[in-house]
Design an enzyme around this catalytic site. Structure first.
Site, PDB file in Angstrom:
ATOM      1  N   GLY A   3      39.003  36.142  42.470  1.00 38.24           N
ATOM      2  CA  GLY A   3      39.922  36.294  41.342  1.00 38.24           C
ATOM      3  C   GLY A   3      41.238  35.361  41.666  1.00 38.24           C
ATOM      4  O   GLY A   3      41.358  35.049  42.721  1.00 38.24           O
ATOM      5  N   GLN A   5      50.055  33.384  40.838  1.00 38.27           N
ATOM      6  CA  GLN A   5      49.646  32.660  42.252  1.00 38.27           C
ATOM      7  C   GLN A   5      49.611  31.224  42.238  1.00 38.27           C
ATOM      8  O   GLN A   5      49.689  30.509  43.213  1.00 38.27           O
ATOM      9  CB  GLN A   5      48.282  33.260  42.421  1.00 38.27           C
ATOM     10  CG  GLN A   5      48.271  34.712  43.043  1.00 38.27           C
ATOM     11  CD  GLN A   5      46.831  35.252  43.531  1.00 38.27           C
ATOM     12  OE1 GLN A   5      45.975  35.413  42.496  1.00 38.27           O
ATOM     13  NE2 GLN A   5      46.648  35.270  44.707  1.00 38.27           N
ATOM     14  N   CYS A   7      43.542  38.218  50.057  1.00 41.96           N
ATOM     15  CA  CYS A   7      44.305  37.630  48.873  1.00 41.96           C
ATOM     16  C   CYS A   7      44.535  36.327  49.243  1.00 41.96           C
ATOM     17  O   CYS A   7      44.883  35.749  50.437  1.00 41.96           O
ATOM     18  CB  CYS A   7      45.513  38.229  48.752  1.00 41.96           C
ATOM     19  SG  CYS A   7      46.717  37.586  47.571  1.00 41.96           S
ATOM     20  N   LEU A   8      44.247  35.315  48.162  1.00 37.15           N
ATOM     21  CA  LEU A   8      44.656  33.740  48.478  1.00 37.15           C
ATOM     22  C   LEU A   8      45.855  33.319  48.710  1.00 37.15           C
ATOM     23  O   LEU A   8      45.995  32.374  49.107  1.00 37.15           O
ATOM     24  CB  LEU A   8      43.738  33.017  47.138  1.00 37.15           C
ATOM     25  CG  LEU A   8      42.510  33.107  46.944  1.00 37.15           C
ATOM     26  CD1 LEU A   8      42.074  32.422  45.546  1.00 37.15           C
ATOM     27  CD2 LEU A   8      41.520  32.757  47.949  1.00 37.15           C
ATOM     28  N   HIS A  64      43.644  44.706  42.065  1.00 38.15           N
ATOM     29  CA  HIS A  64      44.150  43.882  43.173  1.00 38.15           C
ATOM     30  C   HIS A  64      45.162  42.828  42.163  1.00 38.15           C
ATOM     31  O   HIS A  64      46.133  42.636  42.390  1.00 38.15           O
ATOM     32  CB  HIS A  64      43.264  43.182  43.994  1.00 38.15           C
ATOM     33  CG  HIS A  64      43.854  42.013  44.879  1.00 38.15           C
ATOM     34  ND1 HIS A  64      43.880  42.178  46.242  1.00 38.15           N
ATOM     35  CD2 HIS A  64      44.315  40.934  44.415  1.00 38.15           C
ATOM     36  CE1 HIS A  64      44.266  41.041  46.495  1.00 38.15           C
ATOM     37  NE2 HIS A  64      44.895  40.274  45.718  1.00 38.15           N
ATOM     38  N   GLU A  65      44.283  42.225  41.124  1.00 41.06           N
ATOM     39  CA  GLU A  65      44.809  41.256  40.297  1.00 41.06           C
ATOM     40  C   GLU A  65      45.826  41.810  39.434  1.00 41.06           C
ATOM     41  O   GLU A  65      47.228  41.120  39.361  1.00 41.06           O
ATOM     42  CB  GLU A  65      44.111  40.701  39.476  1.00 41.06           C
ATOM     43  CG  GLU A  65      42.591  39.864  40.231  1.00 41.06           C
ATOM     44  CD  GLU A  65      43.235  38.984  41.368  1.00 41.06           C
ATOM     45  OE1 GLU A  65      44.102  38.352  41.130  1.00 41.06           O
ATOM     46  OE2 GLU A  65      42.519  38.657  42.357  1.00 41.06           O
ATOM     47  N   HIS A 106      49.186  41.775  41.093  1.00 39.26           N
ATOM     48  CA  HIS A 106      49.816  40.514  41.065  1.00 39.26           C
ATOM     49  C   HIS A 106      50.796  40.412  39.896  1.00 39.26           C
ATOM     50  O   HIS A 106      51.964  39.771  39.987  1.00 39.26           O
ATOM     51  CB  HIS A 106      48.943  39.534  40.935  1.00 39.26           C
ATOM     52  CG  HIS A 106      48.344  39.157  42.353  1.00 39.26           C
ATOM     53  ND1 HIS A 106      49.265  38.492  43.460  1.00 39.26           N
ATOM     54  CD2 HIS A 106      46.939  38.931  42.926  1.00 39.26           C
ATOM     55  CE1 HIS A 106      48.504  38.232  44.552  1.00 39.26           C
ATOM     56  NE2 HIS A 106      47.256  38.589  44.328  1.00 39.26           N
TER      57      HIS A 106
HETATM   58  O1  K1U Z   1      44.104  37.740  44.122  1.00 39.85           O
HETATM   59  C1  K1U Z   1      43.429  36.961  44.905  1.00 39.85           C
HETATM   60  O2  K1U Z   1      44.056  36.378  45.828  1.00 39.85           O
HETATM   61  C2  K1U Z   1      41.803  36.692  45.009  1.00 39.85           C
HETATM   62  C3  K1U Z   1      41.307  37.692  46.069  1.00 39.85           C
HETATM   63  C4  K1U Z   1      40.439  38.683  45.066  1.00 39.85           C
HETATM   64  C5  K1U Z   1      40.077  39.939  46.060  1.00 39.85           C
HETATM   65  C6  K1U Z   1      39.164  39.717  47.026  1.00 39.85           C
HETATM   66  C7  K1U Z   1      38.887  40.976  47.795  1.00 39.85           C
HETATM   67  C8  K1U Z   1      39.269  42.163  47.403  1.00 39.85           C
HETATM   68  C9  K1U Z   1      40.372  42.294  46.376  1.00 39.85           C
HETATM   69  C10 K1U Z   1      40.607  41.326  45.569  1.00 39.85           C
HETATM   70  C11 K1U Z   1      40.323  36.745  46.623  1.00 39.85           C
HETATM   71  O3  K1U Z   1      39.466  36.300  46.258  1.00 39.85           O
HETATM   72  S1  K1U Z   1      40.494  36.700  48.517  1.00 39.85           S
HETATM   73  C12 K1U Z   1      39.087  35.962  48.991  1.00 39.85           C
HETATM   74  C13 K1U Z   1      38.057  37.015  49.673  1.00 39.85           C
HETATM   75  O4  K1U Z   1      38.643  37.927  50.223  1.00 39.85           O
HETATM   76  C14 K1U Z   1      36.797  36.968  49.063  1.00 39.85           C
HETATM   77  C15 K1U Z   1      35.923  35.977  48.538  1.00 39.85           C
HETATM   78  C16 K1U Z   1      34.785  36.144  48.202  1.00 39.85           C
HETATM   79  C17 K1U Z   1      33.948  37.107  48.258  1.00 39.85           C
HETATM   80  C18 K1U Z   1      34.846  38.184  48.663  1.00 39.85           C
HETATM   81  C19 K1U Z   1      36.158  38.322  48.921  1.00 39.85           C
HETATM   82 ZN    ZN Z   2      45.484  38.459  45.741  1.00 38.22          ZN
END
Ligand code: K1U
Ligand code: ZN
Length: 206
Positions: A77, A82, A125-126, A167-168, A171
């Site tokens: 996401g 971001q 979170c990225l 989560h998004e 943001h």
């Molecule tokens: O908002 C962001 O920074 C993206 C975030 C979304 C998210 C992941 C996990 C739980 C809630 C929200 C990410 O993608 S972080 C990367 C990550 O944790 C992930 C990547 C691939 C599969 C599962 C998790």
């Molecule tokens: Zn995030």
């Protein structure tokens, strides 16, 4: 420093019902714009994003860049803030990593009717790279939004979709998942990211 990196990349893979020879030899090449993802403690991540007036080509180009940036960072996401754009836009692909792409776009999303039942999930979170921790959220919620073409949609989000959309949405309000944790944990997360970013800068300079 924010920058736009344009890369030519392999963007498409043959699926079960498609054959490579059905396409023009250059059909798999597409332009991709990967933008830098802001990390804590960048103050822009605290901004409340503004509603979008119109879903037009410019906004679709932003959504394309967001998706490319999200895929390049191995995320599921991304909110526009971001990449430094304070607009109420989210992209998501919950199938990323499973060998297929199912991108989804949410413009001016509104959440309502959260379930009373909540579930903990270990979030990442990225913008807080390498830090993961549990956050408890409603396990079911309604979402109203405009899609990639500006059409109004309503869906019920459950499971990972519910976790990710909440989560998004945070943001868009300038809230990070670490803001749901204790002050000590939040400070530790920010210190960890600062160290990581410094190390990456030193590696890049070497
Ligand atoms: O908002 C962001 O920074 C993206 C975030 C979304 C998210 C992941 C996990 C739980 C809630 C929200 C990410 O993608 S972080 C990367 C990550 O944790 C992930 C990547 C691939 C599969 C599962 C998790
Ligand atoms: Zn995030």
């Amino acid at each position: 420093m924010r920058q736009k990196v344009t890369t030519i990349c392999l963007h498409w893979k043959p699926g079960p019902k498609t054959r490579l020879e059905d396409f023009h030899p250059l059909a798999y090449l597409s332009l991709m714009a990967v933008r830098e993802i802001l990390t804590v403690p960048n103050p822009m991540l605290k901004e409340v994003s503004k509603p979008v007036d119109k879903v037009d080509e410019e906004l679709r180009s932003l959504m394309d860049d967001m998706l490319d940036s999200m895929y390049a960072a191995d995320g599921i996401g991304l909110a526009a803030i971001q990449i430094g754009v304070p607009k109420r836009v989210i992209v998501m692909d919950l199938d990323w990593g499973k060998g297929e792409r199912n991108p989804r776009y949410f413009v001016n999303p509104v959440l309502s009717d959260p379930s009373e039942n909540t579930l903990p999930y270990e979030e990442g979170c990225l913008s807080v790279p390498t830090y993961f921790d549990e956050v408890e959220r409603p396990d079911r919620i309604q979402i109203d939004y405009l899609d990639y073409d500006g059409k109004p949609k309503t869906e019920i989000a459950e499971g990972m979709f519910a976790v990710c959309i909440q989560h998004e949405m945070d943001h868009l309000e300038g809230v990070l998942f670490i803001d749901h944790l204790s002050r000590l944990k939040r400070q530790r997360a920010v210190q960890k990211v600062k160290k990581l970013v410094k190390q990456r800068e030193q590696d890049d300079a070497a």
